[in-house]
Design an enzyme around this catalytic site. Sequence first.
Site, PDB file in Angstrom:
ATOM      1  N   ASP A   1       0.826  -1.206   0.000  1.00 44.03           N
ATOM      2  CA  ASP A   1       0.000   0.000   0.000  1.00 44.03           C
ATOM      3  C   ASP A   1       0.863   1.260   0.000  1.00 44.03           C
ATOM      4  OD1 ASP A   1      -2.427   1.305  -0.044  1.00 44.03           O
ATOM      5  OD2 ASP A   1      -2.662   1.301   2.137  1.00 44.03           O
TER       6      ASP A   1
ATOM      7  N   HIS B   1       2.181   3.612  -9.100  1.00 42.47           N
ATOM      8  CA  HIS B   1       1.988   2.181  -9.382  1.00 42.47           C
ATOM      9  C   HIS B   1       3.171   1.611 -10.174  1.00 42.47           C
ATOM     10  CE1 HIS B   1      -1.839   2.288  -7.506  1.00 42.47           C
ATOM     11  NE2 HIS B   1      -2.434   3.022  -8.423  1.00 42.47           N
TER      12      HIS B   1
ATOM     13  N   SER C   1      -7.562  -5.801  -5.218  1.00 39.58           N
ATOM     14  CA  SER C   1      -8.557  -6.417  -4.335  1.00 39.58           C
ATOM     15  C   SER C   1      -9.940  -6.411  -4.989  1.00 39.58           C
ATOM     16  CB  SER C   1      -8.615  -5.664  -3.000  1.00 39.58           C
ATOM     17  OG  SER C   1      -9.293  -4.437  -3.150  1.00 39.58           O
TER      18      SER C   1
ATOM     19  N   LEU D   1      11.301 -20.105  -5.567  1.00 33.52           N
ATOM     20  CA  LEU D   1      10.329 -19.236  -4.883  1.00 33.52           C
ATOM     21  C   LEU D   1       8.986 -19.370  -5.594  1.00 33.52           C
ATOM     22  CD1 LEU D   1       9.634 -16.730  -2.970  1.00 33.52           C
ATOM     23  CD2 LEU D   1      10.311 -15.286  -4.881  1.00 33.52           C
TER      24      LEU D   1
HETATM   25  C1  IPE Z   1      -5.335  -2.932  -0.272  1.00 29.31           C
HETATM   26  O1  IPE Z   1      -5.033  -1.591  -0.424  1.00 29.31           O
HETATM   27  C2  IPE Z   1      -5.363  -3.596  -1.620  1.00 29.31           C
HETATM   28  C3  IPE Z   1      -4.076  -3.762  -2.285  1.00 29.31           C
HETATM   29  C4  IPE Z   1      -2.908  -3.475  -1.771  1.00 29.31           C
HETATM   30  C5  IPE Z   1      -4.137  -4.350  -3.604  1.00 29.31           C
HETATM   31  P1  IPE Z   1      -6.159  -0.489  -0.528  1.00 29.31           P
HETATM   32  O2  IPE Z   1      -5.471   0.823  -0.563  1.00 29.31           O
HETATM   33  O3  IPE Z   1      -7.091  -0.807  -1.637  1.00 29.31           O
HETATM   34  O4  IPE Z   1      -6.947  -0.689   0.854  1.00 29.31           O
HETATM   35  P2  IPE Z   1      -7.858   0.320   1.670  1.00 29.31           P
HETATM   36  O5  IPE Z   1      -8.879   0.874   0.713  1.00 29.31           O
HETATM   37  O6  IPE Z   1      -6.970   1.379   2.215  1.00 29.31           O
HETATM   38  O7  IPE Z   1      -8.465  -0.515   2.761  1.00 29.31           O
HETATM   39  C1  IPE Z   2      -1.315   0.400  -4.022  1.00 28.90           C
HETATM   40  O1  IPE Z   2      -1.433   1.520  -3.256  1.00 28.90           O
HETATM   41  C2  IPE Z   2      -2.364  -0.609  -3.779  1.00 28.90           C
HETATM   42  C3  IPE Z   2      -3.150  -0.978  -4.961  1.00 28.90           C
HETATM   43  C4  IPE Z   2      -4.447  -1.072  -4.888  1.00 28.90           C
HETATM   44  C5  IPE Z   2      -2.490  -1.293  -6.222  1.00 28.90           C
HETATM   45  P1  IPE Z   2      -2.650   2.531  -3.363  1.00 28.90           P
HETATM   46  O2  IPE Z   2      -3.052   2.774  -4.771  1.00 28.90           O
HETATM   47  O3  IPE Z   2      -3.764   2.056  -2.482  1.00 28.90           O
HETATM   48  O4  IPE Z   2      -1.967   3.804  -2.761  1.00 28.90           O
HETATM   49  P2  IPE Z   2      -2.584   4.830  -1.721  1.00 28.90           P
HETATM   50  O5  IPE Z   2      -3.089   4.043  -0.542  1.00 28.90           O
HETATM   51  O6  IPE Z   2      -3.684   5.556  -2.438  1.00 28.90           O
HETATM   52  O7  IPE Z   2      -1.429   5.709  -1.363  1.00 28.90           O
HETATM   53 MG    MG Z   3      -4.196   2.344  -0.507  1.00 27.84          MG
END
Ligand code: IPE
Ligand code: IPE
Ligand code: MG
Length: 228
Positions: free
Chosen positions: A15, A32, A60, A125
């Site tokens: 995240d 990303h 997700s 892995l």
């Molecule tokens: C969780 O991150 C999903 C992934 C890392 C793919 P999100 O940024 O989507 O989660 P929330 O919305 O903060 O719970």
């Molecule tokens: C990556 O981080 C997680 C994915 C869903 C790919 P985010 O896109 O949720 O980044 P933040 O939380 O907005 O910083």
């Molecule tokens: Mg996020």
Amino acid sequence: MEFLSLPKHIGFIMDGNGRWAKAKGMPRISGHKAGVRQVDVVVDLCLKYRISYVSLFVFSTENWSRPQSEVENLFDLARVYLKKAQAFLKKDVRVVVSGDKTKLPDDLQRAIFDVQTKTANCKSLTLNLCINYGGRDEIVHAVNAAVASGVPVDEKSFKNYFYNPFLPELDLVVRTGGEVRLSNFMLFDAAYAELYFSDVMWPDFDKDEFEKMLFSYQNRVRKFGDIK
Ligand code: IPE
Ligand code: IPE
Ligand code: MG
């Protein structure tokens, strides 16, 4: 660095890509892209430390609620990443995908099938990419399959209905980006995992951060309900 005990299976909730980019005045997609580069760094570190299984939360079941353009950008990055079968073969990395693939674009489904087939015999892995993955979805999907089979399950046999039944339970769940929640990640397999939360945004989760994480893990006392 040497560690006394290492996790066999680590799950990463990657995240913070969006906030990393925003802090630099760049569009979210740049975050990303940097996040994908960091995946390579972390995969190499897992190989270096002989971690056998790593699961990455890529997309997700809730991420469909993002703007369509961001969803498409994420799928584009996944397409490019999955095409690197030669690189995975060279590193002896087996790639598997967990999640409901039927909702993904056809060409992405084909790319997933292709990389899974090509890397099926790699042993160093196992890289489990969670795409259109939800922990609740995996459990509900498994419950329906078990009910359809008509055979009662126990905790072990229930896992046979999961997306990748051979994956061992998680020893360590890591979330970067400062939020302290699981966001529906591998709920069943995380039941007894150690949890590690880092304020570092995923694109900055480098070797030092990785070793800090392993250091924290080796100091945990895993009791599994016993007295130690
Ligand atoms: C969780 O991150 C999903 C992934 C890392 C793919 P999100 O940024 O989507 O989660 P929330 O919305 O903060 O719970
Ligand atoms: C990556 O981080 C997680 C994915 C869903 C790919 P985010 O896109 O949720 O980044 P933040 O939380 O907005 O910083
Ligand atoms: Mg996020």
